[in-house]
Write an enzyme that holds these catalytic residues in place. Structure first.
Site, short mmCIF file in Angstrom:
data_model
loop_
_atom_site.label_atom_id
_atom_site.label_comp_id
_atom_site.label_asym_id
_atom_site.label_seq_id
_atom_site.Cartn_x
_atom_site.Cartn_y
_atom_site.Cartn_z
N PHE A 162 14.61 4.01 9.87
CA PHE A 162 13.08 3.48 9.32
C PHE A 162 12.16 4.75 9.35
O PHE A 162 12.11 5.51 10.33
CB PHE A 162 12.62 2.66 10.47
CG PHE A 162 11.52 1.78 10.11
CD1 PHE A 162 11.55 0.79 9.37
CD2 PHE A 162 10.25 2.15 10.38
CE1 PHE A 162 10.54 0.18 8.85
CE2 PHE A 162 9.07 1.48 10.08
CZ PHE A 162 9.19 0.70 9.19
N GLU A 195 7.29 2.40 -6.73
CA GLU A 195 7.65 1.84 -5.12
C GLU A 195 7.63 3.05 -4.39
O GLU A 195 8.04 4.31 -4.61
CB GLU A 195 9.07 1.21 -5.21
CG GLU A 195 8.46 -0.23 -5.27
CD GLU A 195 8.17 -0.99 -3.84
OE1 GLU A 195 7.38 -0.04 -3.07
OE2 GLU A 195 8.50 -1.97 -3.72
N ARG A 246 0.49 6.29 7.80
CA ARG A 246 0.44 6.33 6.32
C ARG A 246 0.28 7.95 5.96
O ARG A 246 0.42 8.17 4.97
CB ARG A 246 -0.19 5.30 5.79
CG ARG A 246 0.34 4.04 5.71
CD ARG A 246 -0.58 3.08 4.77
NE ARG A 246 -0.31 1.83 5.35
CZ ARG A 246 0.52 1.08 4.59
NH1 ARG A 246 1.63 1.33 3.95
NH2 ARG A 246 0.51 -0.44 4.81
N ASP A 295 14.82 -0.85 -0.43
CA ASP A 295 15.68 -1.08 0.37
C ASP A 295 16.64 -2.16 0.09
O ASP A 295 17.67 -1.68 -0.36
CB ASP A 295 14.90 -1.53 1.67
CG ASP A 295 15.39 -1.86 3.07
OD1 ASP A 295 16.17 -1.05 3.31
OD2 ASP A 295 15.10 -2.58 3.90
N LYS A 302 0.93 -1.21 -0.14
CA LYS A 302 -0.07 0.02 0.01
C LYS A 302 0.91 1.23 0.05
O LYS A 302 0.42 2.27 -0.06
CB LYS A 302 -0.71 0.02 1.42
CG LYS A 302 -1.85 -1.20 1.29
CD LYS A 302 -2.21 -0.99 2.79
CE LYS A 302 -3.03 -2.29 3.22
NZ LYS A 302 -3.45 -2.27 4.53
P1 5GP Z 1 12.94 -4.41 0.00
O1 5GP Z 1 12.64 -5.66 -0.55
O2 5GP Z 1 13.67 -3.48 -1.11
O3 5GP Z 1 14.02 -4.75 1.06
O4 5GP Z 1 11.77 -3.90 0.52
C1 5GP Z 1 11.12 -2.70 0.36
C2 5GP Z 1 9.92 -2.61 1.05
O5 5GP Z 1 10.32 -2.61 2.44
C3 5GP Z 1 9.35 -1.29 0.94
O6 5GP Z 1 8.36 -1.41 0.11
C4 5GP Z 1 8.53 -1.06 2.42
O7 5GP Z 1 7.43 -1.85 2.20
C5 5GP Z 1 9.44 -1.76 3.33
N1 5GP Z 1 10.48 -0.80 4.00
C6 5GP Z 1 11.71 -0.66 3.74
N2 5GP Z 1 12.48 0.38 4.46
C7 5GP Z 1 11.37 0.88 5.03
C8 5GP Z 1 11.12 2.26 5.95
O8 5GP Z 1 12.28 2.76 6.44
N3 5GP Z 1 9.85 2.64 6.39
C9 5GP Z 1 8.98 1.60 5.99
N4 5GP Z 1 7.47 2.13 6.62
N5 5GP Z 1 8.93 0.61 5.21
C10 5GP Z 1 10.07 0.17 4.54
#
Ligand code: 5GP
Length: 183
Positions: A151, A98, A164, A102, A42
C-alpha cells in the site's frame, strides 16, 4: 523520510525521469492529433500536472471523480460517478490518466463508460501498476512502474486523504492502518 512510512519505493528523481519518458512517448504517438487528457480525481492530479507539462502536442484536460459502492460491491466493478466530465468527447482522442491500477475494476468501468460517448480513441496511462492484484483484463498503454502488492502513498496517492503531498512514493507503515481499513 516520513515517520508513517516504512521505506521509499520511488524517489522524486525516478518519478520525474519516468514522467518525462511517458510524455515523450505520448507526444510521439499523438504527433498530428489533439489530446483530451482525462484525470481521475484525486490521486492522479500531481502526476497529471507533471505529465501534461511535458507533453508537446495540443492538449486539453478534464477530470472525473468516481467511487466504488463499498467493499462488497467493489468486486462487482460497479462504480459511481461523483463528478463527470465538463464536455462531450465525441470525435476526440482520450487519454485516461490514473495514479494506480490495482484490480482494474475502476478503469474497466471508466473505459466502457467513455466508449459509449463516441470518442475516436481511448488509451490509458498509469503511473503505477500492481499486476498481481488484477481481477479484470484492462489494456494499459502507458505504464510508469510495475510494483509489488504494497500500500503506497505520496505523489498524489493518499491514505485517508493524507500523504498526497509527499514528493516521492512510499510504502505506508502497516501500523498506520492497523485496526482500520485501507483507503
Ligand atoms: P482498482 O479499481 O484498480 O482496484 O482501484 C484503483 C484505485 O484504488 C486507485 O485509483 C487508488 O485510488 C486505489 N489504490 C489501489 N492501490 C492503492 C495503493 O497502494 N495506495 C493508494 N493510496 N491507493 C490505492
Amino acid at each position: 523520510m516520513h515517520p508513517d512510512c516504512e521505506r521509499i519505493l520511488l524517489t522524486e528523481e525516478e518519478i520525474h525521469l519516468k514522467v518525462k519518458e511517458l510524455a515523450a512517448q505520448i507526444s510521439r504517438d499523438y504527433s498530428d492529433r489533439e489530446l483530451l487528457v482525462v484525470g481521475i480525481l484525486k490521486g492522479s492530479v500531481i502526476f497529471l500536472a507533471d505529465l501534461v507539462r511535458n507533453i508537446t502536442v495540443p492538449t486539453r484536460f478534464d477530470f472525473m471523480a468516481v467511487s466504488s459502492y463499498g467493499a462488497s460491491s467493489k468486486s462487482s466493478g460497479v462504480v459511481r460517478i461523483l463528478k463527470d466530465l465538463n464536455q462531450g468527447i465525441e470525435g476526440r482522442h482520450i487519454l485516461i490518466v490514473e495514479d494506480i491500477v490495482d484490480t482494474g475494476l475502476t478503469l474497466s468501468y471508466l473505459v466502457d463508460n467513455l466508449k459509449t460517448r463516441g470518442p475516436v480513441s481511448i488509451k490509458v496511462c498509469t503511473l503505477l501498476d500492481k499486476p498481481s492484484r488484477r481481477m479484470v483484463d484492462v489494456a494499459v498503454h502507458y505504464n510508469g512502474f510495475q510494483i509489488e502488492d504494497h500500500f503506497v502513498v505520496g505523489y498524489g496517492l493518499d491514505y485517508n486523504e493524507r500523504y498526497r503531498n509527499l514528493p516521492c512514493i512510499m510504502v505506508l507503515s502497516p501500523n498506520v492502518y492497523k485496526g482500520g481499513k485501507k483507503a
